[in-house]
Design a protein around this motif. Structure first.
Motif, PDB file in Angstrom:
ATOM      1  N   ALA A  94     -28.596   7.824  29.085  1.00  0.00           N
ATOM      2  CA  ALA A  94     -29.714   7.031  29.595  1.00  0.00           C
ATOM      3  C   ALA A  94     -29.442   5.565  29.328  1.00  0.00           C
ATOM      4  CB  ALA A  94     -30.999   7.454  28.914  1.00  0.00           C
ATOM      5  N   TRP A  95     -30.149   4.709  30.037  1.00  0.00           N
ATOM      6  CA  TRP A  95     -29.875   3.275  29.891  1.00  0.00           C
ATOM      7  C   TRP A  95     -30.086   2.827  28.454  1.00  0.00           C
ATOM      8  CZ3 TRP A  95     -33.881   0.478  28.025  1.00  0.00           C
ATOM      9  CH2 TRP A  95     -35.173   0.980  28.221  1.00  0.00           C
ATOM     10  N   TRP A  96     -30.952   3.503  27.720  1.00  0.00           N
ATOM     11  CA  TRP A  96     -31.246   3.092  26.351  1.00  0.00           C
ATOM     12  C   TRP A  96     -30.270   3.683  25.342  1.00  0.00           C
ATOM     13  CZ3 TRP A  96     -32.088   7.905  24.601  1.00  0.00           C
ATOM     14  CH2 TRP A  96     -32.754   8.814  25.435  1.00  0.00           C
ATOM     15  N   SER A  97     -29.311   4.456  25.804  1.00  0.00           N
ATOM     16  CA  SER A  97     -28.343   5.064  24.897  1.00  0.00           C
ATOM     17  C   SER A  97     -27.336   4.025  24.429  1.00  0.00           C
ATOM     18  CB  SER A  97     -27.575   6.179  25.612  1.00  0.00           C
ATOM     19  OG  SER A  97     -28.445   7.151  26.107  1.00  0.00           O
ATOM     20  N   SER A  98     -26.638   4.384  23.375  1.00  0.00           N
ATOM     21  CA  SER A  98     -25.503   3.578  22.968  1.00  0.00           C
ATOM     22  C   SER A  98     -24.249   4.220  23.530  1.00  0.00           C
ATOM     23  CB  SER A  98     -25.435   3.504  21.443  1.00  0.00           C
ATOM     24  OG  SER A  98     -25.243   4.790  20.914  1.00  0.00           O
ATOM     25  N   GLY A  99     -23.140   3.605  23.251  1.00  0.00           N
ATOM     26  CA  GLY A  99     -21.888   4.127  23.784  1.00  0.00           C
ATOM     27  C   GLY A  99     -21.093   2.991  24.383  1.00  0.00           C
ATOM     28  N   ARG A 100     -19.847   3.258  24.638  1.00  0.00           N
ATOM     29  CA  ARG A 100     -18.977   2.220  25.183  1.00  0.00           C
ATOM     30  C   ARG A 100     -19.317   1.989  26.652  1.00  0.00           C
ATOM     31  NH1 ARG A 100     -13.011   3.417  22.557  1.00  0.00           N
ATOM     32  NH2 ARG A 100     -13.704   3.422  20.399  1.00  0.00           N
ATOM     33  N   MET A 101     -19.573   0.743  26.969  1.00  0.00           N
ATOM     34  CA  MET A 101     -20.013   0.403  28.319  1.00  0.00           C
ATOM     35  C   MET A 101     -18.973   0.774  29.373  1.00  0.00           C
ATOM     36  SD  MET A 101     -23.033  -0.838  28.396  1.00  0.00           S
ATOM     37  CE  MET A 101     -24.297  -1.748  27.513  1.00  0.00           C
ATOM     38  N   MET A 102     -17.726   0.591  29.026  1.00  0.00           N
ATOM     39  CA  MET A 102     -16.683   0.927  30.000  1.00  0.00           C
ATOM     40  C   MET A 102     -16.748   2.407  30.328  1.00  0.00           C
ATOM     41  SD  MET A 102     -14.862  -1.699  30.889  1.00  0.00           S
ATOM     42  CE  MET A 102     -13.256  -1.118  31.385  1.00  0.00           C
ATOM     43  N   ARG A 103     -16.926   3.237  29.329  1.00  0.00           N
ATOM     44  CA  ARG A 103     -16.959   4.678  29.571  1.00  0.00           C
ATOM     45  C   ARG A 103     -18.252   5.091  30.249  1.00  0.00           C
ATOM     46  NH1 ARG A 103     -13.866   8.037  24.869  1.00  0.00           N
ATOM     47  NH2 ARG A 103     -11.962   6.807  24.916  1.00  0.00           N
ATOM     48  N   ARG A 104     -19.315   4.387  29.935  1.00  0.00           N
ATOM     49  CA  ARG A 104     -20.610   4.766  30.502  1.00  0.00           C
ATOM     50  C   ARG A 104     -20.674   4.437  31.981  1.00  0.00           C
ATOM     51  NH1 ARG A 104     -25.364   2.324  27.096  1.00  0.00           N
ATOM     52  NH2 ARG A 104     -26.525   3.635  28.521  1.00  0.00           N
ATOM     53  N   PHE A 105     -20.081   3.330  32.386  1.00  0.00           N
ATOM     54  CA  PHE A 105     -20.271   2.888  33.765  1.00  0.00           C
ATOM     55  C   PHE A 105     -18.971   2.697  34.536  1.00  0.00           C
ATOM     56  CE2 PHE A 105     -24.582   2.709  32.940  1.00  0.00           C
ATOM     57  CZ  PHE A 105     -24.874   1.955  31.822  1.00  0.00           C
ATOM     58  N   VAL A 106     -18.022   2.027  33.940  1.00  0.00           N
ATOM     59  CA  VAL A 106     -16.811   1.695  34.696  1.00  0.00           C
ATOM     60  C   VAL A 106     -15.991   2.948  35.002  1.00  0.00           C
ATOM     61  CG1 VAL A 106     -14.690   0.341  34.705  1.00  0.00           C
ATOM     62  CG2 VAL A 106     -16.765  -0.608  33.719  1.00  0.00           C
ATOM     63  N   THR A 107     -15.890   3.833  34.023  1.00  0.00           N
ATOM     64  CA  THR A 107     -15.080   5.041  34.240  1.00  0.00           C
ATOM     65  C   THR A 107     -15.641   5.916  35.359  1.00  0.00           C
ATOM     66  OG1 THR A 107     -14.307   5.031  31.956  1.00  0.00           O
ATOM     67  CG2 THR A 107     -14.156   7.108  33.146  1.00  0.00           C
ATOM     68  N   PRO A 108     -16.921   6.275  35.356  1.00  0.00           N
ATOM     69  CA  PRO A 108     -17.399   7.089  36.471  1.00  0.00           C
ATOM     70  C   PRO A 108     -17.337   6.357  37.795  1.00  0.00           C
ATOM     71  CG  PRO A 108     -19.218   6.499  35.013  1.00  0.00           C
ATOM     72  CD  PRO A 108     -17.975   6.096  34.324  1.00  0.00           C
ATOM     73  N   MET A 109     -17.605   5.045  37.792  1.00  0.00           N
ATOM     74  CA  MET A 109     -17.489   4.287  39.041  1.00  0.00           C
ATOM     75  C   MET A 109     -16.058   4.334  39.565  1.00  0.00           C
ATOM     76  SD  MET A 109     -19.677   0.801  38.639  1.00  0.00           S
ATOM     77  CE  MET A 109     -21.451   0.791  38.520  1.00  0.00           C
ATOM     78  N   GLY A 110     -15.118   4.124  38.647  1.00  0.00           N
ATOM     79  CA  GLY A 110     -13.727   4.114  39.068  1.00  0.00           C
ATOM     80  C   GLY A 110     -13.278   5.464  39.597  1.00  0.00           C
ATOM     81  N   LYS A 111     -13.645   6.505  38.875  1.00  0.00           N
ATOM     82  CA  LYS A 111     -13.233   7.849  39.308  1.00  0.00           C
ATOM     83  C   LYS A 111     -13.853   8.200  40.648  1.00  0.00           C
ATOM     84  CE  LYS A 111     -12.314   9.927  34.806  1.00  0.00           C
ATOM     85  NZ  LYS A 111     -12.708  10.967  33.828  1.00  0.00           N
ATOM     86  N   GLY A 112     -15.140   7.929  40.789  1.00  0.00           N
ATOM     87  CA  GLY A 112     -15.807   8.237  42.041  1.00  0.00           C
ATOM     88  C   GLY A 112     -15.252   7.432  43.197  1.00  0.00           C
ATOM     89  N   ALA A 113     -14.943   6.168  42.943  1.00  0.00           N
ATOM     90  CA  ALA A 113     -14.385   5.327  43.996  1.00  0.00           C
ATOM     91  C   ALA A 113     -13.041   5.880  44.460  1.00  0.00           C
ATOM     92  CB  ALA A 113     -14.228   3.896  43.494  1.00  0.00           C
ATOM     93  N   ILE A 114     -12.232   6.310  43.508  1.00  0.00           N
ATOM     94  CA  ILE A 114     -10.922   6.873  43.852  1.00  0.00           C
ATOM     95  C   ILE A 114     -11.098   8.142  44.679  1.00  0.00           C
ATOM     96  CG2 ILE A 114      -8.886   8.011  42.877  1.00  0.00           C
ATOM     97  CD1 ILE A 114      -9.045   5.972  40.568  1.00  0.00           C
ATOM     98  N   ILE A 115     -12.052   8.985  44.270  1.00  0.00           N
ATOM     99  CA  ILE A 115     -12.274  10.235  45.010  1.00  0.00           C
ATOM    100  C   ILE A 115     -12.735   9.943  46.432  1.00  0.00           C
ATOM    101  CG2 ILE A 115     -13.847  12.212  45.173  1.00  0.00           C
ATOM    102  CD1 ILE A 115     -13.589  12.503  42.154  1.00  0.00           C
ATOM    103  N   CYS A 116     -13.665   9.030  46.592  1.00  0.00           N
ATOM    104  CA  CYS A 116     -14.189   8.730  47.933  1.00  0.00           C
ATOM    105  C   CYS A 116     -13.105   8.105  48.811  1.00  0.00           C
ATOM    106  CB  CYS A 116     -15.392   7.799  47.837  1.00  0.00           C
ATOM    107  SG  CYS A 116     -16.821   8.558  47.059  1.00  0.00           S
TER     108      CYS A 116
END
Lengths: 506, 270
Positions: A94-116
């Motif tokens: 969730a947006w209020w969670s902690s965690g590495r920002m790259m893994r939270r957002f950049v990684t899924p964006m990158g993977k999904g972009a590659i798949i599409c």
């Protein structure tokens, strides 16, 4: 610490995480559907209907826009994924969670972009393979990469929307954004050149940021996509990815929905700024062929030459075969005479980019084409100019050959009324009736017909005899009576008598 | 059960003069408290402000006034929030999970987001699942789990980064009595080296496991003490609601004990 026996992890889950496997498969299937169906239709895959005439340049253009359906689904995929894995109700990301920002957002964006992007790329491979097989085309790397970027862009935007809204209602604005974005390109139009001179570099700069834009001119032999244009689009993709990632990070660092203004600004501002720069100052997408040396071949036995761009060998071969068949209808001295020589130029690549030159040819090429002062007929490809407006397909050529090699001026008036009379009264009517049928019958014998023959309205015995001839019989009649037809000296009785002779002979 | 809790930090969470409104309604009114290590139970009827206070502590919402610090660092500025959230694990009362994924994948993903390789995340995920008693269901799909298992899975997801401060909103909901006993053990163990703050309206749970009990009533902190202090307060019954009176009676009857081996059911309470 307790020793915990772990089951080995399926490698696929790790590579794909956080993209859900089943959802990804379903979305991929939907994304693949539109380009594959268009490929079937435009490139004759599966053997439906007659083989299309494949041009490398047509493929280059198609690759840049056939992603439209894929892109619309890609944005929904991104939103769906984010609404699940980054839902505001999910304690994992969730947006209020902690965690590495790259893994939270950049990684899924990158993977999904590659798949599409990869989905579109793979879906277009059949069309690419088919074109390469039919032509001498090289692999269209530039257009292929260019086309793949847009589904990637749309996925990333969709993911950001999903993060901001945080539940599956995000699919609604996502769909609206998809439709608006897809439609926006249709409202950006480039004016077509009014003269017979085309610019060397053309197309709308907005094609770099919008999915579909009216280019102002269509494909033509020798066309190339500017490599710098591909670079521009890739840069735009990175800008979108970075700004959406930053927007998500801004959103996650704040108080959720209260931070939407800052988050939205983080996304929209860089995209709009860079988009405007590209739209107003970026490179134009298409490069016409430089002045070239054409590939010309004379049809055997007649003063008929077919010329094309060196890239257009498939089309050249097709037209040469057709014109060879057409030429067999005119074995008269006129067709052999240089006085009535004809040169056919295939396609818009011959249209000049220099007002001081008649054609887009080298000096040697120009001399070759105009040697002997032939009648020059230029076919157009996709885009019409004043010089080519009357010549779009092979039927137009067959009609042109008839006009040049069998002018029959005596039948001019009769040809105007060929659909008004129900009886052939004289030689002019007979000539007009025959000339009306000739283009379709010529196409039929060349294997390019549509299966029907346009005839006049006459239905007397002479007309019936002419209508019921098969194409071979009709051609023999024309060849045997060509000079007389040209002088309107074949009467209806001559037609009936000729038929009686033929029946008696058989 | 052998302990396998990763040692954390003894985090102080300090809330000073916190006030919060939903529209015109004041939900929290000048609440001040310092949460040190241990397990804190937030008691209160519906609408008392428990969830709001937890959300404030989790930096999900911003107080109208007051200050918040975690481990000595202020937690309301942007940088402060970023720092604070790395120490916090929060599980809301109503939550979703990745339904089409396995139990392990949910926790593993949560762990992976906090660093390390996917394999390392898997190891940490197994530890968290062991804590909540779901290790045997690691390969089960989430959509096939019971309500109690989903609750435990949610706790595992919140717990897997092993944060110094764990905030749980109504964690006992949907758990059967045996599961609640286990949950108490887990949280008690976790709270030895960390700070755990949970909200509930079940007096039994709080009395059984909390080191400190806070009572919220209409946005104000009206009680702070332990179970004995709570029992003593029961003499002034008019200060408590009907629910509290029930819990108070059971407490006096001695039917609730942290170390009880024989458990009797009274509705959904022990």
């Amino acid at each position: 610490m307790m020793c915990i026996q772990q089951r080995p992890q399926r490698l696929g889950i790790g590579i794909l995480a956080p993209l859900a496997g089943p959802s990804t498969v379903i979305f991929v299937l939907f994304m693949v559907t539109y380009p594959l169906l268009m490929s079937l239709r435009n490139y004759g895959l599966g053997g439906f209907g007659p083989d299309p005439v494949l041009r490398e340049s047509a493929l280059l253009v198609d690759l840049t826009w056939m992603h439209l359906g894929t892109s619309c689904i890609a944005i929904l995929y991104g939103t769906w994924l984010a609404a699940k894995t980054a839902s505001s109700r999910c304690p994992i990301n969730a947006w209020w969670s902690s965690g590495r920002m790259m893994r939270r957002f950049v990684t899924p964006m990158g993977k999904g972009a590659i798949i599409c992007a990869g989905t579109y790329g793979v879906a277009m491979l059949p069309a690419i393979t088919r074109t390469q097989y039919a032509t001498t085309a090289a692999f269209p790397w530039g257009s292929w990469i260019f086309g793949m970027t847009m589904p990637a862009i749309m996925f990333v935007i969709g993911y950001a929307i999903g993060v901001f809204i945080g539940n599956q209602w995000a699919l609604v604005p996502s769909l609206v954004v998809a439709l608006l974005y897809a439609a926006s390109g249709f409202f950006v139009r480039t004016s077509m050149p009014a003269s017979n001179v085309y610019p060397r570099y053309w197309g709308s700069r907005w094609t770099g940021v919008l999915p579909v834009v009216d280019s102002g001119m269509g494909f033509e032999p020798g066309l190339r996509l500017d490599p710098w244009f591909v670079v521009t689009r890739c840069v735009f993709l990175m800008v979108v990815l970075c700004s959406c990632a930053v927007g998500c990070m801004v959103f996650a660092g704040g108080y959720g929905w209260k931070t939407w203004k800052a988050a939205s600004a983080s996304v929209i501002t860089p995209i709009v700024i860079v988009g405007l720069i590209i739209g107003y100052m970026g490179p134009r997408p298409w490069m016409r062929s430089e002045p070239f040396m054409p590939m010309c071949k004379q049809v055997k036995g007649v003063a008929l030459t077919v010329c094309s761009h060196p890239d257009d060998t498939a089309v050249h071969d097709k037209y040469t075969r057709a014109l060879t068949s057409f030429a067999s209808w005119f074995p008269s001295e006129w067709a052999l005479s240089r006085q009535h020589a004809i040169t056919v130029l295939l396609g818009n690549s011959f249209t000049s980019s220099d007002p001081n030159r008649p054609y887009n040819l080298t000096e040697a090429g120009s001399r070759m084409v105009t040697a002997g002062r032939p009648s020059v007929i230029q076919m157009h490809t996709d885009t019409v100019s004043a010089a080519t407006i009357n010549f779009s397909d092979i039927r137009d050529l067959s009609m042109a050959l008839i006009d040049i090699w069998l002018p029959a001026e005596c039948a001019t008036e009769a040809r105007r009324h060929v659909f008004d009379h129900d009886q052939l009264m004289n030689g002019a009517d007979v000539t007009a009736f025959i000339l009306t049928q000739m283009p379709d019958r010529m196409d039929n014998l060349a294997g390019l017909g549509h299966g029907y023959t346009l005839t006049g309205s006459a239905r007397d015995e002479a007309a019936r005899i002419l209508m019921t001839m098969n194409d071979e019989q009709f051609r023999k009649f024309v060849i045997d009576h060509e000079a007389a037809l040209g002088a309107c000296q074949v009467s209806p009785d001559d037609v009936i008598g000729n038929a009686a002779q033929s029946d008696g002979g058989t | 059960m052998e302990d396998c809790v990763v040692s954390g930090e003894d985090m102080d969470v300090k809330a000073c003069h916190i006030t919060y409104r939903y529209g015109q309604k004041k939900v929290l009114d000048d609440v001040s408290y310092t949460f040190g290590g241990g397990l804190y139970g937030l008691l209160g009827v519906n609408g008392a402000g428990k969830t709001t206070l937890l959300k404030l502590l989790a930096t999900i919402i911003q107080p109208e006034s007051g200050s918040l610090s975690i481990d000595g660092d202020e937690a309301l500025s942007r940088q402060g929030r970023k720092r604070a959230r790395t120490h916090i694990g929060y599980l809301p009362q109503c939550f979703d999970l990745l339904e089409a994924s396995t139990v392990l994948h949910n926790v593993q993903y949560a762990a992976w987001l906090h660093g390390g390789s996917w394999r390392d995340a898997g190891r940490r995920a197994y530890e968290a699942l062991e804590l909540v008693g779901l290790r045997e269901r690691a390969q089960s799909l989430v959509k096939g789990l019971s309500g109690g298992m989903r609750q435990r899975l949610g706790i595992a997801c919140a717990m897997v980064p092993f944060p110094g401060v764990l905030l749980l909103d109504e964690p006992s909901v949907g758990l059967d009595p045996l599961q609640r006993i286990r949950l108490r053990e887990v949280l008690h163990g976790y709270a030895r080296d960390n700070t755990v703050i949970l909200s509930t309206h079940l007096v039994d749970d709080v009395v059984a496991m909390a080191d400190h009990i806070l009572v919220l009533d209409r946005g104000s902190l009206i009680f702070d003490g332990d179970a004995d202090d709570l029992a003593a307060m029961g003499e002034n019954a008019e200060e408590m609601t009907t629910i509290w009176e029930s819990g108070y009676r059971r407490l006096l009857a001695g039917r609730i004990s942290e170390d009880a081996e024989d458990v009797e059911m009274y509705g959904d309470c022990l």
